[in-house]
Design a protein around this motif. Structure first.
Motif, PDB file in Angstrom:
ATOM      1  N   THR A   1       0.847  -1.177   0.000  1.00 22.39           N
ATOM      2  CA  THR A   1       0.000   0.000   0.000  1.00 22.39           C
ATOM      3  C   THR A   1       0.890   1.236   0.000  1.00 22.39           C
ATOM      4  O   THR A   1       1.612   1.490   0.955  1.00 22.39           O
ATOM      5  N   CYS A   2       0.878   1.997  -1.083  1.00 27.85           N
ATOM      6  CA  CYS A   2       1.726   3.176  -1.226  1.00 27.85           C
ATOM      7  C   CYS A   2       1.077   4.323  -0.460  1.00 27.85           C
ATOM      8  O   CYS A   2       0.203   5.017  -0.972  1.00 27.85           O
ATOM      9  N   SER A   3       1.488   4.510   0.775  1.00 30.89           N
ATOM     10  CA  SER A   3       0.758   5.419   1.638  1.00 30.89           C
ATOM     11  C   SER A   3       1.311   6.830   1.690  1.00 30.89           C
ATOM     12  O   SER A   3       0.609   7.743   2.102  1.00 30.89           O
ATOM     13  N   PHE A   4       2.573   7.040   1.278  1.00 31.35           N
ATOM     14  CA  PHE A   4       3.127   8.390   1.269  1.00 31.35           C
ATOM     15  C   PHE A   4       3.982   8.597   0.033  1.00 31.35           C
ATOM     16  O   PHE A   4       4.677   7.692  -0.408  1.00 31.35           O
ATOM     17  N   PHE A   5       3.924   9.839  -0.504  1.00 30.83           N
ATOM     18  CA  PHE A   5       4.696  10.196  -1.685  1.00 30.83           C
ATOM     19  C   PHE A   5       5.307  11.566  -1.472  1.00 30.83           C
ATOM     20  O   PHE A   5       4.794  12.370  -0.708  1.00 30.83           O
ATOM     21  N   SER A   6       6.381  11.841  -2.197  1.00 31.23           N
ATOM     22  CA  SER A   6       6.922  13.194  -2.244  1.00 31.23           C
ATOM     23  C   SER A   6       7.700  13.339  -3.537  1.00 31.23           C
ATOM     24  O   SER A   6       8.571  12.521  -3.835  1.00 31.23           O
ATOM     25  N   TRP A   7       7.372  14.356  -4.322  1.00 33.10           N
ATOM     26  CA  TRP A   7       8.160  14.648  -5.507  1.00 33.10           C
ATOM     27  C   TRP A   7       9.527  15.142  -5.089  1.00 33.10           C
ATOM     28  O   TRP A   7       9.650  15.898  -4.118  1.00 33.10           O
ATOM     29  N   VAL A   8      10.567  14.769  -5.805  1.00 32.89           N
ATOM     30  CA  VAL A   8      11.928  15.224  -5.529  1.00 32.89           C
ATOM     31  C   VAL A   8      12.180  16.461  -6.386  1.00 32.89           C
ATOM     32  O   VAL A   8      12.621  16.374  -7.534  1.00 32.89           O
ATOM     33  N   GLY A   9      11.873  17.621  -5.822  1.00 35.45           N
ATOM     34  CA  GLY A   9      11.977  18.869  -6.563  1.00 35.45           C
ATOM     35  C   GLY A   9      11.096  18.830  -7.800  1.00 35.45           C
ATOM     36  O   GLY A   9      10.102  18.099  -7.867  1.00 35.45           O
TER      37      GLY A   9
ATOM     38  N   LEU B   1       9.838  10.352  -7.793  1.00 39.23           N
ATOM     39  CA  LEU B   1       8.967  10.306  -6.623  1.00 39.23           C
ATOM     40  C   LEU B   1       9.620   9.459  -5.542  1.00 39.23           C
ATOM     41  O   LEU B   1      10.184   8.402  -5.835  1.00 39.23           O
ATOM     42  N   ILE B   2       9.556   9.905  -4.289  1.00 36.70           N
ATOM     43  CA  ILE B   2       9.832   9.002  -3.171  1.00 36.70           C
ATOM     44  C   ILE B   2       8.496   8.351  -2.830  1.00 36.70           C
ATOM     45  O   ILE B   2       7.492   9.035  -2.657  1.00 36.70           O
ATOM     46  N   VAL B   3       8.506   7.041  -2.746  1.00 33.61           N
ATOM     47  CA  VAL B   3       7.295   6.291  -2.418  1.00 33.61           C
ATOM     48  C   VAL B   3       7.611   5.379  -1.250  1.00 33.61           C
ATOM     49  O   VAL B   3       8.703   4.813  -1.179  1.00 33.61           O
ATOM     50  N   LYS B   4       6.678   5.257  -0.298  1.00 33.17           N
ATOM     51  CA  LYS B   4       6.936   4.356   0.808  1.00 33.17           C
ATOM     52  C   LYS B   4       5.669   3.608   1.185  1.00 33.17           C
ATOM     53  O   LYS B   4       4.555   4.089   1.033  1.00 33.17           O
ATOM     54  N   ASP B   5       5.879   2.368   1.632  1.00 28.08           N
ATOM     55  CA  ASP B   5       4.810   1.640   2.295  1.00 28.08           C
ATOM     56  C   ASP B   5       5.283   1.398   3.725  1.00 28.08           C
ATOM     57  O   ASP B   5       6.164   2.090   4.217  1.00 28.08           O
ATOM     58  N   ASN B   6       4.740   0.417   4.411  1.00 22.31           N
ATOM     59  CA  ASN B   6       5.040   0.273   5.832  1.00 22.31           C
ATOM     60  C   ASN B   6       6.463  -0.193   6.118  1.00 22.31           C
ATOM     61  O   ASN B   6       7.011   0.075   7.179  1.00 22.31           O
ATOM     62  N   THR B   7       7.088  -0.884   5.168  1.00 23.59           N
ATOM     63  CA  THR B   7       8.384  -1.494   5.460  1.00 23.59           C
ATOM     64  C   THR B   7       9.505  -1.083   4.527  1.00 23.59           C
ATOM     65  O   THR B   7      10.655  -1.439   4.761  1.00 23.59           O
TER      66      THR B   7
ATOM     67  N   VAL C   1       7.517  10.471   4.539  1.00 23.61           N
ATOM     68  CA  VAL C   1       8.673  10.813   3.725  1.00 23.61           C
ATOM     69  C   VAL C   1       8.485  12.222   3.188  1.00 23.61           C
ATOM     70  O   VAL C   1       7.368  12.710   3.057  1.00 23.61           O
ATOM     71  N   ALA C   2       9.604  12.895   2.896  1.00 21.42           N
ATOM     72  CA  ALA C   2       9.547  14.238   2.309  1.00 21.42           C
ATOM     73  C   ALA C   2      10.849  14.488   1.571  1.00 21.42           C
ATOM     74  O   ALA C   2      11.879  13.899   1.887  1.00 21.42           O
ATOM     75  N   ALA C   3      10.793  15.382   0.596  1.00 28.43           N
ATOM     76  CA  ALA C   3      11.983  15.825  -0.124  1.00 28.43           C
ATOM     77  C   ALA C   3      12.045  17.340  -0.041  1.00 28.43           C
ATOM     78  O   ALA C   3      11.017  18.022  -0.064  1.00 28.43           O
ATOM     79  N   SER C   4      13.265  17.880   0.078  1.00 28.36           N
ATOM     80  CA  SER C   4      13.409  19.325   0.102  1.00 28.36           C
ATOM     81  C   SER C   4      13.012  19.899  -1.265  1.00 28.36           C
ATOM     82  O   SER C   4      13.094  19.209  -2.283  1.00 28.36           O
ATOM     83  N   PRO C   5      12.552  21.147  -1.303  1.00 29.12           N
ATOM     84  CA  PRO C   5      12.080  21.721  -2.571  1.00 29.12           C
ATOM     85  C   PRO C   5      13.104  21.693  -3.694  1.00 29.12           C
ATOM     86  O   PRO C   5      12.733  21.565  -4.865  1.00 29.12           O
TER      87      PRO C   5
END
Length: 198
Positions: free
Chosen positions: A42-50, A55-61, A90-94
């Motif tokens: 389950t892809c629960s969090f995303f963040s574009w890298v600038g 994309l940074i994508v994460k699930d539980n593990t 997860v997050a990426a700096s702007p």
């Protein structure tokens, strides 16, 4: 949301064959699906890298980098700290130079260029880091934990902010204003709350 307007979303839906878990990227300007790929977790969090197609994508593990244009996936070597609580945010700096990932024990900050660990920010909190957000200039990282906002200076690793909301409040999304002077978080009553970063 990527600066060019592309939106990444993850979820699951039922089909006659069973539950399908999908990572989807689409362009709302013309309602065009750019990427629609099945994911095992389950892809629960995303963040574009600038402003890049990554994309940074994460699930539980696990966490990984996904290039929307080439479809290439790169596993990120984030190391679990403490117990097996799974990744929470997860997050990426702007500018795309830093990646941050949190679990209940700590927040790790990594270099996006060579995937080396730069610092570990210990929160000493029983709350999970539900959301992370960098300041627009990338010099600070803010962490939403339950009803608390914590902020760190990226150059020194020093905690520079600690604020509380209502007792036992539940907040979800968090963002930093364009001038970096306010933090805005969504409340479970449907409203918004703000904190000053000064």
């Amino acid at each position: 949301v990527r600066p060019n307007g592309w939106i990444a979303a993850g979820g699951e839906y039922r089909t006659p064959e069973g539950v399908r878990r999908v990572l989807r990227v689409f362009d709302p300007h013309d309602n065009r699906t750019i990427l629609d790929v099945d994911e095992p977790g389950t892809c629960s969090f995303f963040s574009w890298v600038g402003d890049t197609p990554r994309l940074i994508v994460k699930d539980n593990t696990r966490a990984w980098m996904y290039n929307v244009e080439t479809r290439a996936q790169t596993a990120l070597p984030f190391r679990m700290i403490g117990g097996g609580h799974g990744w929470d945010a997860v997050a990426a700096s702007p500018d795309g130079s830093l990646l941050a990932v949190s679990n209940q024990e700590a927040t790790q900050v990594w270099s996006a260029s060579d995937l080396t660990l730069k610092t570990v920010l210990n929160s000493a909190s029983p709350f999970k880091a539900h959301r992370l957000a960098f300041s627009p200039d990338g010099t600070r990282l803010y962490c939403l934990q339950g009803a608390r906002i914590l902020g760190w200076d990226m150059a020194s690793g020093r905690q520079v902010m600690r604020a509380r909301g209502e007792h036992n409040a539940s907040f979800a999304p968090v963002a930093v204003s364009a001038d970096g002077r306010s933090i805005i978080a969504g409340h479970d009553d449907g409203g918004l709350r703000t904190w000053s970063t000064d």
